[in-house]
Design a protein around this motif. Structure first.
Motif, PDB file in Angstrom:
ATOM      1  N   GLY A 129      13.152 105.328  -8.185  1.00 20.72           N
ATOM      2  CA  GLY A 129      12.154 105.106  -9.237  1.00 20.72           C
ATOM      3  C   GLY A 129      12.012 106.275 -10.182  1.00 20.72           C
ATOM      4  O   GLY A 129      11.506 106.135 -11.294  1.00 20.72           O
ATOM      5  N   GLY A 130      12.451 107.441  -9.742  1.00 19.88           N
ATOM      6  CA  GLY A 130      12.364 108.648 -10.558  1.00 19.88           C
ATOM      7  C   GLY A 130      12.256 109.866  -9.664  1.00 19.88           C
ATOM      8  O   GLY A 130      12.148 109.757  -8.443  1.00 19.88           O
TER       9      GLY A 130
ATOM     10  N   LEU B   5       8.822 103.194 -13.262  1.00 18.11           N
ATOM     11  CA  LEU B   5       9.889 103.051 -12.273  1.00 18.11           C
ATOM     12  C   LEU B   5      11.206 102.756 -12.984  1.00 18.11           C
ATOM     13  O   LEU B   5      11.268 101.863 -13.835  1.00 18.11           O
ATOM     14  CB  LEU B   5       9.574 101.904 -11.315  1.00 18.11           C
ATOM     15  N   ILE B   6      12.234 103.514 -12.635  1.00 21.42           N
ATOM     16  CA  ILE B   6      13.568 103.229 -13.157  1.00 21.42           C
ATOM     17  C   ILE B   6      14.064 101.985 -12.425  1.00 21.42           C
ATOM     18  O   ILE B   6      14.230 102.008 -11.210  1.00 21.42           O
ATOM     19  CB  ILE B   6      14.534 104.409 -12.917  1.00 21.42           C
ATOM     20  N   ILE B   7      14.301 100.915 -13.158  1.00 17.25           N
ATOM     21  CA  ILE B   7      14.618  99.630 -12.506  1.00 17.25           C
ATOM     22  C   ILE B   7      16.104  99.414 -12.270  1.00 17.25           C
ATOM     23  O   ILE B   7      16.488  98.447 -11.609  1.00 17.25           O
ATOM     24  CB  ILE B   7      14.048  98.434 -13.295  1.00 17.25           C
ATOM     25  N   ASN B   8      16.952 100.316 -12.780  1.00 17.33           N
ATOM     26  CA  ASN B   8      18.397 100.063 -12.691  1.00 17.33           C
ATOM     27  C   ASN B   8      19.178 101.178 -12.002  1.00 17.33           C
ATOM     28  O   ASN B   8      20.345 101.381 -12.288  1.00 17.33           O
ATOM     29  CB  ASN B   8      18.967  99.795 -14.087  1.00 17.33           C
TER      30      ASN B   8
ATOM     31  N   SER C 120      11.800  90.872  -5.541  1.00 17.64           N
ATOM     32  CA  SER C 120      11.226  92.175  -5.207  1.00 17.64           C
ATOM     33  C   SER C 120      12.276  93.270  -5.287  1.00 17.64           C
ATOM     34  O   SER C 120      13.472  93.008  -5.189  1.00 17.64           O
ATOM     35  CB  SER C 120      10.615  92.149  -3.805  1.00 17.64           C
ATOM     36  N   LYS C 121      11.786  94.495  -5.481  1.00 15.29           N
ATOM     37  CA  LYS C 121      12.619  95.698  -5.439  1.00 15.29           C
ATOM     38  C   LYS C 121      11.819  96.779  -4.732  1.00 15.29           C
ATOM     39  O   LYS C 121      10.626  96.957  -4.984  1.00 15.29           O
ATOM     40  CB  LYS C 121      12.980  96.186  -6.843  1.00 15.29           C
ATOM     41  N   LEU C 122      12.490  97.520  -3.875  1.00 16.01           N
ATOM     42  CA  LEU C 122      11.889  98.610  -3.116  1.00 16.01           C
ATOM     43  C   LEU C 122      12.271  99.932  -3.777  1.00 16.01           C
ATOM     44  O   LEU C 122      13.446 100.178  -4.043  1.00 16.01           O
ATOM     45  CB  LEU C 122      12.405  98.561  -1.679  1.00 16.01           C
ATOM     46  N   PHE C 123      11.283 100.781  -4.052  1.00 16.86           N
ATOM     47  CA  PHE C 123      11.513 102.041  -4.759  1.00 16.86           C
ATOM     48  C   PHE C 123      11.043 103.227  -3.946  1.00 16.86           C
ATOM     49  O   PHE C 123      10.012 103.164  -3.275  1.00 16.86           O
ATOM     50  CB  PHE C 123      10.732 102.073  -6.081  1.00 16.86           C
ATOM     51  N   ILE C 124      11.799 104.324  -4.058  1.00 15.20           N
ATOM     52  CA  ILE C 124      11.301 105.619  -3.614  1.00 15.20           C
ATOM     53  C   ILE C 124      11.208 106.481  -4.866  1.00 15.20           C
ATOM     54  O   ILE C 124      12.076 106.434  -5.742  1.00 15.20           O
ATOM     55  CB  ILE C 124      12.195 106.285  -2.538  1.00 15.20           C
TER      56      ILE C 124
ATOM     57  N   LYS D 104       8.801 110.875  -1.489  1.00 18.83           N
ATOM     58  CA  LYS D 104       8.327 110.367  -0.198  1.00 18.83           C
ATOM     59  C   LYS D 104       7.505 109.091  -0.368  1.00 18.83           C
ATOM     60  O   LYS D 104       7.247 108.381   0.591  1.00 18.83           O
ATOM     61  CB  LYS D 104       7.491 111.426   0.516  1.00 18.83           C
ATOM     62  N   ARG D 105       7.112 108.808  -1.594  1.00 14.54           N
ATOM     63  CA  ARG D 105       6.294 107.629  -1.865  1.00 14.54           C
ATOM     64  C   ARG D 105       7.178 106.391  -1.973  1.00 14.54           C
ATOM     65  O   ARG D 105       8.226 106.402  -2.620  1.00 14.54           O
ATOM     66  CB  ARG D 105       5.513 107.817  -3.153  1.00 14.54           C
ATOM     67  N   VAL D 106       6.745 105.323  -1.334  1.00 15.44           N
ATOM     68  CA  VAL D 106       7.462 104.052  -1.344  1.00 15.44           C
ATOM     69  C   VAL D 106       6.563 103.004  -1.996  1.00 15.44           C
ATOM     70  O   VAL D 106       5.403 102.862  -1.620  1.00 15.44           O
ATOM     71  CB  VAL D 106       7.817 103.610   0.098  1.00 15.44           C
ATOM     72  N   VAL D 107       7.099 102.284  -2.977  1.00 13.88           N
ATOM     73  CA  VAL D 107       6.373 101.177  -3.601  1.00 13.88           C
ATOM     74  C   VAL D 107       7.304  99.991  -3.737  1.00 13.88           C
ATOM     75  O   VAL D 107       8.528 100.145  -3.776  1.00 13.88           O
ATOM     76  CB  VAL D 107       5.770 101.542  -4.976  1.00 13.88           C
TER      77      VAL D 107
END
Length: 192
Positions: A79-80, A41-44, A129-133, A85-88
């Motif tokens: 995240g990349g 996951l790209i965190i920035n 926490s961080k929400l990623f797509i 469509k995926r959420v983590v």
């Protein structure tokens, strides 16, 4: 993949000469790594592709929306480029459900269940926490090849960097923590 050679929980840091705009000045937390490939996951990289409200509404089949105030601003991160469509949710280890996976060598966990979405509003339940797509993915041997080509640096992850609120500083903070002078890094691939 042996424990000694696993990149899980490590940072991948894009070199200054990274050609791919999607990864320019990226810091990626590797979340899985095996002979089949790697994910991270790209965190920035905050994104406005979808808002928190849109994500909750699209994933609300099992969530009572009347109980959730969607007014709070919850940041969404890119995240990349894979599986947008995926959420983590990447989060501190103070919360766990059966769908939660702790990330080895990093002091955090990842949860892909929609059940956790409303909890992002309650800082008492989730410390950080961080929400990623989306996510970043490499096929078998691809990441190793990119590392050998000097596209990426590898460094130990840090919970403080993972959840740093000023995302514009993350790349520089990691480079600095490595003791590297940014001017000493080449802008060309293959020349570290």
């Amino acid at each position: 993949m042996s424990q000694e050679t696993s990149l899980v929980g490590q940072f991948l840091i894009a070199m200054p000469g990274m050609d791919d705009e999607r990864f320019k000045k990226s810091v990626i937390l590797i979340t899985s790594y095996s002979d089949e490939g790697a994910k991270g996951l790209i965190i920035n990289k905050p994104t406005d592709i979808l808002s928190y409200k849109e994500i909750v509404e699209k994933n609300s089949q099992d969530i009572d929306l009347d109980e959730i105030s969607l007014d709070k601003d919850v940041g969404v991160f890119y995240g990349g480029p894979v599986d947008l469509k995926r959420v983590v949710i990447l989060h501190s280890n103070d919360y766990s459900i059966p769908e939660t996976n702790k990330i080895s060598n990093a002091d955090c966990s990842i949860t892909g269940s929609k059940k956790i979405l409303p909890l992002l509003l309650d800082s008492k339940l989730l410390n950080k926490s961080k929400l990623f797509i989306g996510c970043s993915e490499w096929q078998s041997g691809q990441l190793e090849s990119e590392i050998k080509s000097s596209d990426w640096l590898i460094w130990n992850s840090s919970i403080n960097i993972i959840f740093e609120e000023n995302t514009d500083l993350v790349w520089l903070k990691v480079i600095s923590s490595m003791g590297i002078n940014i001017e000493s890094l080449s802008n060309q691939r293959g020349f570290a």
